[in-house]
Design a protein around this motif. Structure first.
Motif, PDB file in Angstrom:
ATOM      1  N   ILE A 548     -29.293 115.923  37.701  1.00 26.20           N
ATOM      2  CA  ILE A 548     -30.739 115.691  37.652  1.00 26.20           C
ATOM      3  C   ILE A 548     -31.286 116.056  39.021  1.00 26.20           C
ATOM      4  CG2 ILE A 548     -32.599 114.031  37.278  1.00 26.20           C
ATOM      5  CD1 ILE A 548     -31.003 114.515  34.787  1.00 26.20           C
ATOM      6  N   TYR A 549     -31.986 117.184  39.117  1.00 25.16           N
ATOM      7  CA  TYR A 549     -32.434 117.688  40.417  1.00 25.16           C
ATOM      8  C   TYR A 549     -33.951 117.819  40.458  1.00 25.16           C
ATOM      9  CZ  TYR A 549     -27.512 119.006  40.873  1.00 25.16           C
ATOM     10  OH  TYR A 549     -26.154 118.983  40.928  1.00 25.16           O
ATOM     11  N   TYR A 550     -34.475 117.654  41.677  1.00 23.92           N
ATOM     12  CA  TYR A 550     -35.902 117.828  41.938  1.00 23.92           C
ATOM     13  C   TYR A 550     -36.062 118.640  43.213  1.00 23.92           C
ATOM     14  CZ  TYR A 550     -36.291 113.744  38.832  1.00 23.92           C
ATOM     15  OH  TYR A 550     -36.203 112.858  37.796  1.00 23.92           O
ATOM     16  N   ASP A 551     -37.145 119.363  43.306  1.00 19.95           N
ATOM     17  CA  ASP A 551     -37.468 120.019  44.570  1.00 19.95           C
ATOM     18  C   ASP A 551     -37.838 118.966  45.600  1.00 19.95           C
ATOM     19  OD1 ASP A 551     -37.079 122.601  43.569  1.00 19.95           O
ATOM     20  OD2 ASP A 551     -39.117 122.671  42.765  1.00 19.95           O
ATOM     21  N   SER A 552     -37.613 119.271  46.885  1.00 18.71           N
ATOM     22  CA  SER A 552     -37.861 118.313  47.969  1.00 18.71           C
ATOM     23  C   SER A 552     -39.303 117.803  47.926  1.00 18.71           C
ATOM     24  CB  SER A 552     -37.592 118.970  49.321  1.00 18.71           C
ATOM     25  OG  SER A 552     -37.873 118.090  50.372  1.00 18.71           O
ATOM     26  N   TRP A 555     -41.516 115.797  41.982  1.00 15.38           N
ATOM     27  CA  TRP A 555     -40.998 114.984  40.880  1.00 15.38           C
ATOM     28  C   TRP A 555     -41.017 115.718  39.537  1.00 15.38           C
ATOM     29  CZ3 TRP A 555     -45.200 113.965  43.937  1.00 15.38           C
ATOM     30  CH2 TRP A 555     -46.466 114.115  43.372  1.00 15.38           C
ATOM     31  N   ASN A 556     -41.340 117.037  39.576  1.00 15.48           N
ATOM     32  CA  ASN A 556     -41.310 117.829  38.350  1.00 15.48           C
ATOM     33  C   ASN A 556     -39.867 118.125  37.960  1.00 15.48           C
ATOM     34  OD1 ASN A 556     -43.694 118.955  40.255  1.00 15.48           O
ATOM     35  ND2 ASN A 556     -44.398 118.692  38.141  1.00 15.48           N
ATOM     36  N   LEU A 557     -39.548 118.005  36.676  1.00 13.57           N
ATOM     37  CA  LEU A 557     -38.185 118.227  36.201  1.00 13.57           C
ATOM     38  C   LEU A 557     -37.833 119.708  36.197  1.00 13.57           C
ATOM     39  CD1 LEU A 557     -38.054 115.796  33.150  1.00 13.57           C
ATOM     40  CD2 LEU A 557     -36.711 115.608  35.250  1.00 13.57           C
ATOM     41  N   ARG A 558     -36.634 120.037  36.681  1.00 13.47           N
ATOM     42  CA  ARG A 558     -36.107 121.387  36.555  1.00 13.47           C
ATOM     43  C   ARG A 558     -35.481 121.549  35.170  1.00 13.47           C
ATOM     44  NH1 ARG A 558     -32.630 122.405  42.116  1.00 13.47           N
ATOM     45  NH2 ARG A 558     -34.334 122.126  43.637  1.00 13.47           N
ATOM     46  N   ALA A 559     -35.228 122.807  34.786  1.00 13.54           N
ATOM     47  CA  ALA A 559     -34.661 123.097  33.457  1.00 13.54           C
ATOM     48  C   ALA A 559     -33.282 122.452  33.299  1.00 13.54           C
ATOM     49  CB  ALA A 559     -34.582 124.612  33.239  1.00 13.54           C
ATOM     50  N   LYS A 560     -32.438 122.508  34.370  1.00 13.49           N
ATOM     51  CA  LYS A 560     -31.110 121.916  34.294  1.00 13.49           C
ATOM     52  C   LYS A 560     -31.185 120.400  34.122  1.00 13.49           C
ATOM     53  CE  LYS A 560     -28.558 125.407  36.931  1.00 13.49           C
ATOM     54  NZ  LYS A 560     -27.716 125.661  38.133  1.00 13.49           N
ATOM     55  N   SER A 561     -32.213 119.807  34.703  1.00 16.38           N
ATOM     56  CA  SER A 561     -32.375 118.361  34.562  1.00 16.38           C
ATOM     57  C   SER A 561     -32.664 117.990  33.119  1.00 16.38           C
ATOM     58  CB  SER A 561     -33.507 117.874  35.470  1.00 16.38           C
ATOM     59  OG  SER A 561     -33.238 118.181  36.817  1.00 16.38           O
ATOM     60  N   LYS A 562     -33.442 118.811  32.436  1.00 21.49           N
ATOM     61  CA  LYS A 562     -33.772 118.530  31.033  1.00 21.49           C
ATOM     62  C   LYS A 562     -32.513 118.610  30.156  1.00 21.49           C
ATOM     63  CE  LYS A 562     -38.562 120.134  31.385  1.00 21.49           C
ATOM     64  NZ  LYS A 562     -39.583 121.102  30.917  1.00 21.49           N
ATOM     65  N   THR A 563     -31.605 119.520  30.506  1.00 23.01           N
ATOM     66  CA  THR A 563     -30.353 119.635  29.740  1.00 23.01           C
ATOM     67  C   THR A 563     -29.571 118.341  29.802  1.00 23.01           C
ATOM     68  OG1 THR A 563     -30.234 122.014  30.183  1.00 23.01           O
ATOM     69  CG2 THR A 563     -28.185 120.906  29.539  1.00 23.01           C
ATOM     70  N   GLU A 564     -29.509 117.720  30.989  1.00 25.76           N
ATOM     71  CA  GLU A 564     -28.788 116.464  31.155  1.00 25.76           C
ATOM     72  C   GLU A 564     -29.504 115.318  30.455  1.00 25.76           C
ATOM     73  OE1 GLU A 564     -25.517 114.271  32.369  1.00 25.76           O
ATOM     74  OE2 GLU A 564     -25.874 116.432  32.529  1.00 25.76           O
ATOM     75  N   HIS A 645     -25.720 111.774  52.356  1.00 26.47           N
ATOM     76  CA  HIS A 645     -27.037 111.376  51.843  1.00 26.47           C
ATOM     77  C   HIS A 645     -27.173 111.715  50.356  1.00 26.47           C
ATOM     78  CE1 HIS A 645     -29.021 109.867  55.390  1.00 26.47           C
ATOM     79  NE2 HIS A 645     -28.728 110.940  56.092  1.00 26.47           N
ATOM     80  N   GLN A 646     -26.541 112.831  49.923  1.00 25.48           N
ATOM     81  CA  GLN A 646     -26.641 113.262  48.531  1.00 25.48           C
ATOM     82  C   GLN A 646     -26.110 112.208  47.575  1.00 25.48           C
ATOM     83  OE1 GLN A 646     -27.960 116.231  47.112  1.00 25.48           O
ATOM     84  NE2 GLN A 646     -27.629 115.011  45.271  1.00 25.48           N
ATOM     85  N   VAL A 647     -25.118 111.435  48.025  1.00 25.30           N
ATOM     86  CA  VAL A 647     -24.551 110.369  47.182  1.00 25.30           C
ATOM     87  C   VAL A 647     -25.631 109.381  46.759  1.00 25.30           C
ATOM     88  CG1 VAL A 647     -22.944 108.419  47.162  1.00 25.30           C
ATOM     89  CG2 VAL A 647     -22.268 110.580  48.217  1.00 25.30           C
ATOM     90  N   ASN A 648     -26.607 109.142  47.639  1.00 30.08           N
ATOM     91  CA  ASN A 648     -27.644 108.153  47.358  1.00 30.08           C
ATOM     92  C   ASN A 648     -28.800 108.716  46.541  1.00 30.08           C
ATOM     93  OD1 ASN A 648     -26.397 105.992  48.801  1.00 30.08           O
ATOM     94  ND2 ASN A 648     -26.983 107.001  50.707  1.00 30.08           N
ATOM     95  N   ARG A 649     -28.940 110.049  46.515  1.00 26.81           N
ATOM     96  CA  ARG A 649     -30.006 110.666  45.706  1.00 26.81           C
ATOM     97  C   ARG A 649     -29.482 110.829  44.285  1.00 26.81           C
ATOM     98  NH1 ARG A 649     -30.081 114.034  50.336  1.00 26.81           N
ATOM     99  NH2 ARG A 649     -29.257 115.810  49.159  1.00 26.81           N
TER     100      ARG A 649
END
Length: 658
Positions: A548-552, A555-564, A645-649
């Motif tokens: 689940i990824y977002y641009d810095s 809060w808009n969902l990326r396409a890969k995030s929608k797959t998950e 830091h990525q572990v917490n995001r």
């Protein structure tokens, strides 16, 4: 119990020791109190200010100095009482507001301290010190909820109702600094307690007489702490300047003599300690030097000083030993390790790491102990030692006896005296359990075609799940058969001529599982077995959603995030009774408030997408936690890699009910 500490030896002016000056006329109560206060004689000042505060409550200056005196004596409960009175009536100056916030931290009122600091920022603006204090409030609450794997206990044999601190092991002995025994006539006006000296105990912690005691305690002022070279043939001690030419300070037409600190050393030859020799860079007229620590090879001498070039009130400096055995010109250890406040009480660990105390980095309150990796002016990591080594008050002098045990000192409330010695033990966690082998399921192969054997197991344990409901359907949604598994988790179906089947397993308290595309043609040849795994529902347990990824800052969902998220939607559709919370988490970079707002927007964005796919709004809650639920040490003020830091995001969901 605890109202006094000798940490002020190095704090607030870095070890100023005045000799009382005398007024030519008989002063009144307030004048006497002010005189003691200006001469750092706080133990006497509070007695007079208390009388004034009770009789003249509108004397703001006397009440402020009463609060400040108690703060500097480490009587935080009394200090809070008087600061609170002035704060509520809006009579505190900007510097006094910060002192009040620090006292609130010292008594464990982190939320209230943070509120005072936020108000300070709005009124006076912010600074690195204020930011560190705010981050420290957040960190302290997290650290106390998740203590580090270190056990601490009060060292009961050496501690008394006085102050003992700075213990370390040396040649089967324990050396430490303490208020002197039998020196009742020599007291330090700041606290009203005896001056400090060096003491030695044997392996059973019984006091013994040491040659160094006689050598170092031959002054009426402070001696200690001391450090030895790895060979044990050189000792460096911090002492109060005892010469006649003390520095002078003028306060309201009165002259105070300022006795700063100096480093002295002695070398052992033929089994005897030689004369004390002053460190080449002492300059008690201008600044203090003290709290030495030696590198493992003895070629780098670290020490604390407020000499010109310091970043803050006291910095960590170092000298390098040249080929002739002389120390090079001091060099500042740099901004990575030094702050605008105080860095103090240096020690070197078993692997060459530097331990020190600071009140300028994000910490729990007072002085916190930190570990620094590096050397000279190059430091790659500065880490807070966390609770329970650190507390809301002053924690210092972390000395390692072995890789897992040692001493540190603290003036926390549960101690016996002013400062106490504590023993720490690092708890080595047990190795993780070996991974459970995949369950081996033996199902008797069918003797005839057209038989489907379905075996249902618990996903966590691999054990059979009895009385699970099985739903068998053809690909047209017809010919539905509903049965239950037996005590071995098994049920066998006799199939008709439909080409493709689907089977689904369900049981209350579990998430369902299913298998699509079971081809009858294949089954007719040799029969078939299907294993379905039911996952136990644990309410409120966080389950991470990968990818689940977002641009810095977005809060808009990326396409890969929608797959998950589509996978989560399938779970919700297959389990129509469960209700969930979908949460979003950030790392600690950025302000607390902005991270909280951003995470809420991200959680809502994901929930809105799920609802758009037909999931009832009543079944899902969006919650942004910002940086309040970090999974590792990377809290405010702790330097971490982006990988850490990525572990917490992350984005998670938890089942609230079913």
């Amino acid at each position: 119990m605890k109202t006094r500490s000798f940490l002020q030896i190095m704090l607030f002016g870095f070890a100023s020791f005045p000799i009382l000056a005398f007024s030519q006329e008989q002063p009144g109560l307030k004048q006497k109190g002010d005189q003691f206060y200006n001469q750092y004689n706080y133990s006497k000042a509070v007695v007079l200010y208390e009388q004034i505060a009770k009789n003249k409550k509108n004397d703001k200056q006397s009440v402020a100095r009463l609060a400040d005196s108690y703060r500097l004596m480490n009587n935080y409960d009394a200090a809070e009482k008087w600061y609170e009175q002035l704060y509520q009536s809006r009579q505190l100056k900007n510097s006094e507001v910060l002192n009040y916030a620090e006292v609130l931290r010292n008594v464990g009122k982190f939320d209230q301290a943070k509120s005072v600091l936020r108000e300070y920022e709005q009124t006076y603006g912010t600074s690195p010190t204020v930011k560190a204090m705010i981050k420290g409030c957040d960190s302290a609450m997290i650290w106390m909820q998740t203590p580090s794997l270190i056990k601490v206990k009060n060292e009961g044999f050496l501690n008394t109702d006085r102050s003992e601190w700075g213990a370390f092991s040396f040649n089967d002995k324990v050396l430490y600094t303490a208020e002197r025994i039998g020196k009742k006539d020599a007291t330090y006006g700041w606290t009203g307690q005896p001056y400090l000296g060096l003491y030695e105990a044997d392996a059973t912690l019984r006091l013994t007489q040491s040659e160094l005691e006689t050598k170092f305690n031959n002054t009426e002022y402070h001696s200690g702490p001391v450090v030895f070279s790895s060979k044990g043939d050189t000792a460096y001690v911090t002492r109060t300047f005892v010469g006649e030419k003390a520095a002078k300070e003028k306060v309201k037409n009165k002259i105070n003599l300022i006795r700063r600190l100096e480093l002295w050393y002695t070398v052992k030859k033929d089994g005897a300690w030689g004369e004390l020799i002053p460190f080449h860079y002492n300059n008690a007229q201008q600044y203090s030097t003290g709290h030495a620590a030696l590198s493992k090879d003895g070629n780098i001498l670290y020490f604390v000083s407020d000499m010109p070039g310091s970043t803050g009130k006291s910095d960590i400096w170092f000298c390098i030993k040249d080929q002739s055995g002389e120390w090079s010109k001091p060099v500042n250890c740099g901004a990575e390790i030094n702050t605008l406040e105080e860095e103090l009480f240096l020690t070197i660990g078993k692997k060459g790491e530097l331990y020190f105390s600071s009140n300028g980095l994000a910490g729990m309150g007072g002085l916190d102990i930190y570990k620094a990796i590096g050397q000279k002016e190059n430091w790659s990591s500065v880490v807070n030692m966390h609770y329970p080594v650190n507390s809301m008050v002053d924690d210092f002098m972390f000395t390692a006896s072995t890789d897992t045990t040692g001493f540190f000192s603290s003036n926390r409330k549960e101690g016996k005296g002013g400062d106490d010695i504590y023993v720490y033990t690092i708890v080595i966690p047990p190795p993780p359990p070996a991974p459970k082998p995949e369950p081996v399921i033996v199902v008797e192969e069918p003797k005839e075609g057209n038989a489907l054997h379905v075996f249902v197991i618990n996903k966590q344990t691999g054990l059979p799940v009895a009385n699970a409901t099985l739903n068998l359907m053809n690909n047209k949604g017809k010919e539905k058969v509903v049965v239950e598994t037996d005590g071995t988790g098994l049920f066998s179906f006799a199939l008709s001529d439909e080409p493709i089947y689907e089977v689904k397993a369900e049981k209350n308290g579990f998430l369902s599982d299913h298998k699509n595309g079971i081809k009858n043609k294949t089954i007719q040849k040799a029969g078939a077995k299907v294993v379905l795994q039911l996952d136990s529902i644990i309410l409120n347990k966080a389950i991470k959603l990968d990818n689940i990824y977002y641009d810095s800052g977005k809060w808009n969902l990326r396409a890969k995030s929608k797959t998950e998220l589509n996978k989560l939607i399938e779970i919700l559709k297959e389990n129509p009774t469960i209700k969930i919370e979908l949460s979003s988490h950030t790392d600690s970079r950025g302000s607390d408030q902005s991270n909280l707002i951003l995470s809420q927007k991200r959680a809502k964005s994901a929930v809105d997408y799920i609802i758009s796919k037909g999931i009832a709004k009543s079944r899902i809650i969006a919650k942004g936690y910002g940086e309040t639920k970090l999974l590792n040490k990377c809290t405010n003020g702790v330097k971490c890699s982006d990988k850490d830091h990525q572990v917490n995001r992350r984005t998670e969901f938890a089942i609230l009910s079913f």
